[in-house]
Design a protein around this motif. Sequence first.
Motif, PDB file in Angstrom:
ATOM      1  N   GLU A 118     -47.882   6.274  32.857  1.00  0.00           N
ATOM      2  CA  GLU A 118     -46.547   5.921  33.335  1.00  0.00           C
ATOM      3  C   GLU A 118     -46.422   6.216  34.833  1.00  0.00           C
ATOM      4  OE1 GLU A 118     -46.502   6.753  29.031  1.00  0.00           O
ATOM      5  OE2 GLU A 118     -47.194   7.900  30.779  1.00  0.00           O
ATOM      6  N   GLY A 119     -46.989   7.339  35.254  1.00  0.00           N
ATOM      7  CA  GLY A 119     -46.932   7.709  36.660  1.00  0.00           C
ATOM      8  C   GLY A 119     -47.714   6.776  37.552  1.00  0.00           C
ATOM      9  N   HIS A 120     -48.751   6.157  36.996  1.00  0.00           N
ATOM     10  CA  HIS A 120     -49.527   5.195  37.781  1.00  0.00           C
ATOM     11  C   HIS A 120     -48.696   3.965  38.139  1.00  0.00           C
ATOM     12  CE1 HIS A 120     -53.511   6.867  35.878  1.00  0.00           C
ATOM     13  NE2 HIS A 120     -52.937   7.715  36.725  1.00  0.00           N
ATOM     14  N   GLN A 121     -47.595   3.739  37.399  1.00  0.00           N
ATOM     15  CA  GLN A 121     -46.734   2.594  37.662  1.00  0.00           C
ATOM     16  C   GLN A 121     -45.555   2.938  38.575  1.00  0.00           C
ATOM     17  OE1 GLN A 121     -47.836  -0.401  36.701  1.00  0.00           O
ATOM     18  NE2 GLN A 121     -49.560   0.844  35.987  1.00  0.00           N
ATOM     19  N   LEU A 122     -45.415   4.205  38.930  1.00  0.00           N
ATOM     20  CA  LEU A 122     -44.419   4.575  39.922  1.00  0.00           C
ATOM     21  C   LEU A 122     -44.881   4.098  41.303  1.00  0.00           C
ATOM     22  CD1 LEU A 122     -43.643   8.211  38.708  1.00  0.00           C
ATOM     23  CD2 LEU A 122     -42.154   6.200  38.495  1.00  0.00           C
ATOM     24  N   PRO A 123     -43.968   3.910  42.246  1.00  0.00           N
ATOM     25  CA  PRO A 123     -44.394   3.388  43.547  1.00  0.00           C
ATOM     26  C   PRO A 123     -45.543   4.155  44.195  1.00  0.00           C
ATOM     27  CG  PRO A 123     -42.035   3.218  43.365  1.00  0.00           C
ATOM     28  CD  PRO A 123     -42.494   3.945  42.130  1.00  0.00           C
ATOM     29  N   CYS A 124     -45.496   5.486  44.189  1.00  0.00           N
ATOM     30  CA  CYS A 124     -46.618   6.252  44.758  1.00  0.00           C
ATOM     31  C   CYS A 124     -47.903   6.004  43.981  1.00  0.00           C
ATOM     32  CB  CYS A 124     -46.298   7.738  44.759  1.00  0.00           C
ATOM     33  SG  CYS A 124     -45.089   8.255  46.003  1.00  0.00           S
ATOM     34  N   GLY A 125     -47.789   5.915  42.664  1.00  0.00           N
ATOM     35  CA  GLY A 125     -48.960   5.635  41.843  1.00  0.00           C
ATOM     36  C   GLY A 125     -49.521   4.250  42.101  1.00  0.00           C
ATOM     37  N   LEU A 126     -48.646   3.275  42.351  1.00  0.00           N
ATOM     38  CA  LEU A 126     -49.098   1.917  42.657  1.00  0.00           C
ATOM     39  C   LEU A 126     -49.831   1.873  43.995  1.00  0.00           C
ATOM     40  CD1 LEU A 126     -45.929  -0.014  41.456  1.00  0.00           C
ATOM     41  CD2 LEU A 126     -48.184  -0.070  40.361  1.00  0.00           C
ATOM     42  N   VAL A 127     -49.342   2.636  44.984  1.00  0.00           N
ATOM     43  CA  VAL A 127     -50.063   2.717  46.262  1.00  0.00           C
ATOM     44  C   VAL A 127     -51.431   3.363  46.050  1.00  0.00           C
ATOM     45  CG1 VAL A 127     -50.064   3.720  48.573  1.00  0.00           C
ATOM     46  CG2 VAL A 127     -47.966   2.715  47.660  1.00  0.00           C
ATOM     47  N   ASN A 128     -51.478   4.408  45.224  1.00  0.00           N
ATOM     48  CA  ASN A 128     -52.774   5.007  44.877  1.00  0.00           C
ATOM     49  C   ASN A 128     -53.721   3.954  44.309  1.00  0.00           C
ATOM     50  OD1 ASN A 128     -52.251   7.632  45.662  1.00  0.00           O
ATOM     51  ND2 ASN A 128     -51.917   8.412  43.589  1.00  0.00           N
ATOM     52  N   GLY A 129     -53.198   3.131  43.397  1.00  0.00           N
ATOM     53  CA  GLY A 129     -54.037   2.131  42.748  1.00  0.00           C
ATOM     54  C   GLY A 129     -54.530   1.068  43.700  1.00  0.00           C
ATOM     55  N   LEU A 130     -53.684   0.665  44.630  1.00  0.00           N
ATOM     56  CA  LEU A 130     -54.084  -0.347  45.608  1.00  0.00           C
ATOM     57  C   LEU A 130     -55.036   0.228  46.650  1.00  0.00           C
ATOM     58  CD1 LEU A 130     -50.645  -2.101  46.238  1.00  0.00           C
ATOM     59  CD2 LEU A 130     -52.640  -3.127  45.142  1.00  0.00           C
ATOM     60  N   GLY A 131     -54.731   1.435  47.125  1.00  0.00           N
ATOM     61  CA  GLY A 131     -55.504   2.006  48.216  1.00  0.00           C
ATOM     62  C   GLY A 131     -56.759   2.737  47.786  1.00  0.00           C
ATOM     63  N   GLN A 132     -56.749   3.275  46.571  1.00  0.00           N
ATOM     64  CA  GLN A 132     -57.891   4.010  46.019  1.00  0.00           C
ATOM     65  C   GLN A 132     -58.399   5.061  47.010  1.00  0.00           C
ATOM     66  OE1 GLN A 132     -60.531   0.855  44.574  1.00  0.00           O
ATOM     67  NE2 GLN A 132     -59.237   0.577  42.796  1.00  0.00           N
ATOM     68  N   GLU A 133     -59.676   5.029  47.368  1.00  0.00           N
ATOM     69  CA  GLU A 133     -60.226   6.101  48.198  1.00  0.00           C
ATOM     70  C   GLU A 133     -59.713   6.069  49.645  1.00  0.00           C
ATOM     71  OE1 GLU A 133     -63.545   2.919  48.380  1.00  0.00           O
ATOM     72  OE2 GLU A 133     -61.939   3.550  47.016  1.00  0.00           O
ATOM     73  N   ARG A 134     -58.974   5.004  50.002  1.00  0.00           N
ATOM     74  CA  ARG A 134     -58.375   4.976  51.338  1.00  0.00           C
ATOM     75  C   ARG A 134     -57.120   5.853  51.412  1.00  0.00           C
ATOM     76  NH1 ARG A 134     -56.202   0.433  51.936  1.00  0.00           N
ATOM     77  NH2 ARG A 134     -56.773  -0.677  50.035  1.00  0.00           N
ATOM     78  N   VAL A 135     -56.686   6.368  50.262  1.00  0.00           N
ATOM     79  CA  VAL A 135     -55.487   7.208  50.189  1.00  0.00           C
ATOM     80  C   VAL A 135     -55.891   8.681  50.152  1.00  0.00           C
ATOM     81  CG1 VAL A 135     -53.409   7.759  48.881  1.00  0.00           C
ATOM     82  CG2 VAL A 135     -54.290   5.408  48.895  1.00  0.00           C
ATOM     83  N   SER A 136     -55.248   9.486  50.984  1.00  0.00           N
ATOM     84  CA  SER A 136     -55.446  10.942  50.973  1.00  0.00           C
ATOM     85  C   SER A 136     -54.089  11.628  50.886  1.00  0.00           C
ATOM     86  CB  SER A 136     -56.182  11.409  52.233  1.00  0.00           C
ATOM     87  OG  SER A 136     -57.493  10.907  52.288  1.00  0.00           O
ATOM     88  N   TRP A 137     -53.988  12.551  49.952  1.00  0.00           N
ATOM     89  CA  TRP A 137     -52.766  13.339  49.778  1.00  0.00           C
ATOM     90  C   TRP A 137     -52.975  14.720  50.381  1.00  0.00           C
ATOM     91  CZ3 TRP A 137     -48.176  12.297  46.820  1.00  0.00           C
ATOM     92  CH2 TRP A 137     -48.132  11.011  46.269  1.00  0.00           C
ATOM     93  N   PHE A 138     -51.969  15.195  51.137  1.00  0.00           N
ATOM     94  CA  PHE A 138     -51.975  16.525  51.733  1.00  0.00           C
ATOM     95  C   PHE A 138     -50.828  17.302  51.099  1.00  0.00           C
ATOM     96  CE2 PHE A 138     -54.071  13.651  54.558  1.00  0.00           C
ATOM     97  CZ  PHE A 138     -55.123  14.383  55.097  1.00  0.00           C
ATOM     98  N   VAL A 139     -51.175  18.280  50.285  1.00  0.00           N
ATOM     99  CA  VAL A 139     -50.180  19.008  49.491  1.00  0.00           C
ATOM    100  C   VAL A 139     -50.450  20.500  49.591  1.00  0.00           C
ATOM    101  CG1 VAL A 139     -50.071  17.050  47.864  1.00  0.00           C
ATOM    102  CG2 VAL A 139     -51.526  19.006  47.330  1.00  0.00           C
ATOM    103  N   ASP A 140     -49.466  21.294  49.196  1.00  0.00           N
ATOM    104  CA  ASP A 140     -49.715  22.718  49.033  1.00  0.00           C
ATOM    105  C   ASP A 140     -49.896  23.023  47.543  1.00  0.00           C
ATOM    106  OD1 ASP A 140     -47.094  22.528  48.107  1.00  0.00           O
ATOM    107  OD2 ASP A 140     -46.236  23.777  49.703  1.00  0.00           O
ATOM    108  N   TYR A 141     -50.364  24.223  47.252  1.00  0.00           N
ATOM    109  CA  TYR A 141     -50.679  24.550  45.857  1.00  0.00           C
ATOM    110  C   TYR A 141     -49.469  24.533  44.928  1.00  0.00           C
ATOM    111  CZ  TYR A 141     -55.570  25.309  46.737  1.00  0.00           C
ATOM    112  OH  TYR A 141     -56.887  25.110  47.049  1.00  0.00           O
TER     113      TYR A 141
END
Length: 262
Positions: free
Chosen positions: A224-247
């Motif tokens: 379900e999360g893969h269909q959210l807008p951020c998840g869709l960008v992940n799916g389109l961009g794949q390894e071109r996407v990098s997330w910077f997060v804290d723990y």
Amino acid sequence: MGKPPNLFAFNTADELAVSLRAFVIDAQNSALDRHGVFRVGVSGGSLPKVLAKALLGQVDGTNPLDFSKWEIFFADERAVPLDHDDSNYKAVKDELLDKIPTELGTPIVHPIDVKYLDDIQEMADQYEQTLVRSFAARDSVRTPMFDLLLLGCGPDGHTCSLFPGSPLLRDDSAWVLPISDSPKPPPKRITLSLPVAGHGIKIGFVATGASKKEILRQIFDTEEGHQLPCGLVNGLGQERVSWFVDYPAVEGVSFPARRGSL
């Protein structure tokens, strides 16, 4: 099938800033090698403050930033005057643009045309023409490819002004879309379309804090999360996407996060 997105987790805001800076400089240098200009799309929210900390909070003479070669666009913008507190342009100007040291140069910045605050379709069309002028003729480039897109993640999984369940997510022809009824105020906005948001040469998301852990768990760990807008960008961009997060933001997320460095 491409490789999955990169998820980088950090203990502190300072560590995240150092890595985000290296990511931006690498994107800048690659772009300048390719075509002598660095085209960047940025979002608003908390991102401008984090970006300013990354880019202006340290001195690194071995990998200099050259803002004179930057063209800055807005991944989304609110239909408000440029000096309004809701303006993404104002946030970027206040946090970053006004603080760039003179010796690092001055970027070209592309804000919305405020003549069209009462006609968001025309505002979107005009901003698309801004992209056309920078990226090539509309009929020769199907989708503009930003050298770098820097995006945020809302608590509902939205990014840019693309919200879950929006019919705009199905628009695969326009580059820039109008929104008259954003579920988050202000209601009138323009945004890059999903194909453009997922098409950058490099795409960086920044998401921090424990308030993001549930939505990041959905985006990375559920269908379900893969269909959210951020998840869709992940799916389109794949390894071109990098997330910077804290723990705290990835507590409970099963998707493997790399510890603290690119």
